[in-house]
Design an enzyme around this catalytic site. Structure first.
Site, PDB file in Angstrom:
ATOM      1  N   GLU A  52      10.778  -1.410 -15.991  1.00 25.33           N
ATOM      2  CA  GLU A  52      11.544  -0.711 -14.727  1.00 25.33           C
ATOM      3  C   GLU A  52      11.659   0.593 -14.799  1.00 25.33           C
ATOM      4  O   GLU A  52      11.945   1.261 -15.867  1.00 25.33           O
ATOM      5  CB  GLU A  52      12.953  -1.415 -14.848  1.00 25.33           C
ATOM      6  CG  GLU A  52      13.571  -1.874 -13.853  1.00 25.33           C
ATOM      7  CD  GLU A  52      12.712  -2.864 -13.026  1.00 25.33           C
ATOM      8  OE1 GLU A  52      11.991  -2.471 -12.039  1.00 25.33           O
ATOM      9  OE2 GLU A  52      12.955  -4.221 -13.185  1.00 25.33           O
ATOM     10  N   ASP A  55       7.088   2.988 -12.798  1.00 25.72           N
ATOM     11  CA  ASP A  55       6.042   2.986 -12.065  1.00 25.72           C
ATOM     12  C   ASP A  55       5.781   4.728 -11.503  1.00 25.72           C
ATOM     13  O   ASP A  55       4.670   5.088 -11.493  1.00 25.72           O
ATOM     14  CB  ASP A  55       6.029   2.163 -10.539  1.00 25.72           C
ATOM     15  CG  ASP A  55       6.934   2.243  -9.783  1.00 25.72           C
ATOM     16  OD1 ASP A  55       8.189   2.735 -10.226  1.00 25.72           O
ATOM     17  OD2 ASP A  55       7.016   1.400  -8.755  1.00 25.72           O
ATOM     18  N   SER A 146      12.026  -6.732  -2.584  1.00 23.68           N
ATOM     19  CA  SER A 146      10.770  -6.224  -1.845  1.00 23.68           C
ATOM     20  C   SER A 146      10.694  -6.677  -0.661  1.00 23.68           C
ATOM     21  O   SER A 146       9.331  -7.090  -0.442  1.00 23.68           O
ATOM     22  CB  SER A 146       9.545  -6.213  -2.916  1.00 23.68           C
ATOM     23  OG  SER A 146       9.638  -5.268  -3.693  1.00 23.68           O
ATOM     24  N   SER A 148      10.919  -5.130   2.002  1.00 27.58           N
ATOM     25  CA  SER A 148      10.212  -4.287   2.867  1.00 27.58           C
ATOM     26  C   SER A 148       8.623  -4.196   2.512  1.00 27.58           C
ATOM     27  O   SER A 148       7.817  -4.109   3.582  1.00 27.58           O
ATOM     28  CB  SER A 148      11.117  -2.989   2.494  1.00 27.58           C
ATOM     29  OG  SER A 148      10.922  -2.351   1.121  1.00 27.58           O
ATOM     30  N   ASP A 192       5.821  -2.322  -5.864  1.00 23.84           N
ATOM     31  CA  ASP A 192       6.066  -3.362  -5.047  1.00 23.84           C
ATOM     32  C   ASP A 192       4.865  -3.601  -4.180  1.00 23.84           C
ATOM     33  O   ASP A 192       4.511  -4.646  -3.813  1.00 23.84           O
ATOM     34  CB  ASP A 192       7.383  -2.921  -4.232  1.00 23.84           C
ATOM     35  CG  ASP A 192       8.708  -2.754  -5.098  1.00 23.84           C
ATOM     36  OD1 ASP A 192       8.368  -2.764  -6.126  1.00 23.84           O
ATOM     37  OD2 ASP A 192       9.553  -2.131  -4.428  1.00 23.84           O
ATOM     38  N   TYR A 241      18.505   6.236  -7.340  1.00 18.59           N
ATOM     39  CA  TYR A 241      17.127   6.242  -7.385  1.00 18.59           C
ATOM     40  C   TYR A 241      16.408   7.568  -7.397  1.00 18.59           C
ATOM     41  O   TYR A 241      15.746   7.801  -8.584  1.00 18.59           O
ATOM     42  CB  TYR A 241      16.442   5.255  -6.509  1.00 18.59           C
ATOM     43  CG  TYR A 241      14.993   4.878  -6.843  1.00 18.59           C
ATOM     44  CD1 TYR A 241      14.655   3.747  -7.403  1.00 18.59           C
ATOM     45  CD2 TYR A 241      14.045   5.607  -5.977  1.00 18.59           C
ATOM     46  CE1 TYR A 241      13.479   3.320  -7.877  1.00 18.59           C
ATOM     47  CE2 TYR A 241      12.942   5.375  -6.276  1.00 18.59           C
ATOM     48  CZ  TYR A 241      12.578   4.479  -7.246  1.00 18.59           C
ATOM     49  OH  TYR A 241      10.913   4.012  -7.233  1.00 18.59           O
TER      50      TYR A 241
END
Ligand code: GLA
Length: 407
Positions: A52, A55, A146, A148, A192, A241
């Site tokens: 987590e 990426d 995810s 989206s 994602d 984020y």
């Protein structure tokens, strides 16, 4: 799992099979006056098992696809317009153009369709043509699963198919990421879209987010995966984020590496001792360095079906996300503790996704699923008094064409 309510945290009417999704997508297309779809495409949501906030640090992740997806029924048009009907937004219709900006009054979901069309059009100048699209999905929205990426890739495949464009899955995932980064305004990483594009049924996907090399890691039917929604709304998620991403980039600069993927605990310790690294940045970097190492070991553990080791790594991941990366919330910590206690040593639980609420994921022997779900149903209440939403999942197929209504 017969003991669970139908679908507690998605739309109450979400259909639960791909055939049903295809039927609804075709119906949405029918609303636009098109009775015969020329094709169907689908793309799944995802849940991240480990890795987590790694990426965007060029690190490693281990997500798997969901057996929940966004389906698009498509038909070509002779012009450069897109007419789109979204079954899940009460058959709302948006009319877009490949030649024009997104209309200011377009519904929020249409931004994703327009964004994907725009990046594809730049990718293959002069090739894209207009299309009518009917869209239906059952990936819970706003839960960190995810939806989206599923929408972007489902539409991306549909537009590529309509233009007879052959785009490999990694390239399409990169385009979907660009669509979200540049046209939707979210700085999300590659995880994602890449797992939605390249994942496969009955497998997790171990991804090197620097090289984009990936390999499938088998998830045998003996392994159960349970997602539990904390019912805590992820309000801070965008600003926090971006703030975490900035912190990681700053820490990498101080440590003199291109990305935190290249840092070690030793170099971090040295920088801390020399007073070169602010304590907050040091905590963020500590999580990322540890999480990358955990993710590599977790993929090897899953290869062997070693749930005990995977469970330990998931627990360590949650602790680091809570204490060092500081993206958990107290309700999520309670939910994870409850799941972990019900699972015991043969598996693990942790928060999943960006954080600040959303979902926890647990991996365990499939024989424990019902008992763990029952423990969460009985023992967890959100700060608003709501029970957790429970969703057992089996990894579904990666994004691509779907055979149609008869499938
Ligand atoms: C969100 C982003 C991903 C990833 C996770 C955290 O889900 O979309 O790219 O950064 O957060 O692991």
């Amino acid at each position: 799992m017969t003991s669970l309510p139908a679908d507690p945290f998605a739309r109450a009417d979400a259909p639960d099979s791909m055939a049903e999704l295809a039927r609804r997508a075709a119906q949405a297309l029918h609303t636009l006056g098109v009775t015969e779809p020329e094709g169907f495409t689908q793309a799944p949501g995802r849940v991240n098992l480990l890795g987590e906030h790694t990426d965007y640090n060029d690190g490693f992740v281990l997500p798997c696809t969901l057996d929940r997806a966004t389906m698009t029924a498509w038909a070509r048009r002779g012009d450069r317009r897109l007419r789109v009907c979204a079954a899940d937004a009460d058959n709302d219709v948006a009319v877009l153009s490949l030649e024009a900006a997104l209309p200011p009054d377009a519904p929020a979901w249409a931004r994703y369709v327009h964004a994907m069309a725009t990046v594809l059009d730049h990718h293959a100048p002069g090739r894209l043509q207009g299309a009518d699209l009917g869209i239906a999905g059952n990936v819970p929205a706003g839960a960190g699963l995810s939806s989206s990426a599923a929408l972007l890739l489902s539409v991306g495949h549909a537009l590529a198919a309509a233009a007879a464009l052959d785009i490999d899955p990694v390239a399409l995932a990169l385009l979907a990421q660009r669509a979200e980064n540049e046209h939707v305004g979210c700085r999300c990483g590659i995880m994602d879209p890449l797992v939605s594009a390249c994942g496969a049924g009955a497998h997790a996907l171990f991804i090197d987010c620097r090289t984009l090399q990936h390999r499938r890691v088998p998830l045998s039917p003996d392994i159960g995966i349970l997602i539990a929604h904390s019912r805590v709304r992820r309000e801070l998620k965008d600003s926090a984020y971006n703030d975490r991403r900035d912190a990681c980039e700053q820490a990498a600069r101080v440590l003199g590496v291109p990305a935190l993927r290249d840092a070690t605990l030793e170099s971090l310790e040295a920088a801390r001792r020399q007073g070169r690294l602010d304590p907050v940045l040091a905590r963020r970097a500590h999580h990322v360095i540890g999480e990358n190492a955990r993710t590599i070991v977790a993929a090897q553990a899953l290869d062997r079906g070693d749930l005990r080791t995977l469970g330990q790594l998931m627990r360590a991941s949650h602790d680091a996300l809570r204490d060092h990366f500081e993206v958990s919330v107290p309700a999520m910590d309670r939910l994870v503790e409850l799941m972990q206690a019900a699972i015991g040593e043969e598996g693990g639980a942790r928060m999943t996704g960006g954080g600040f609420g959303g979902c926890a994921v647990a991996v365990m022997p499939v024989s424990r699923l019902d008992a763990v779900a029952a423990a969460v149903a009985a023992g967890y209440r959100s700060p608003d008094g709501l029970p957790a939403g429970l969703l057992p999942v089996r990894p579904g197929p990666g994004a691509g064409t779907w055979p149609g209504l008869a499938a």
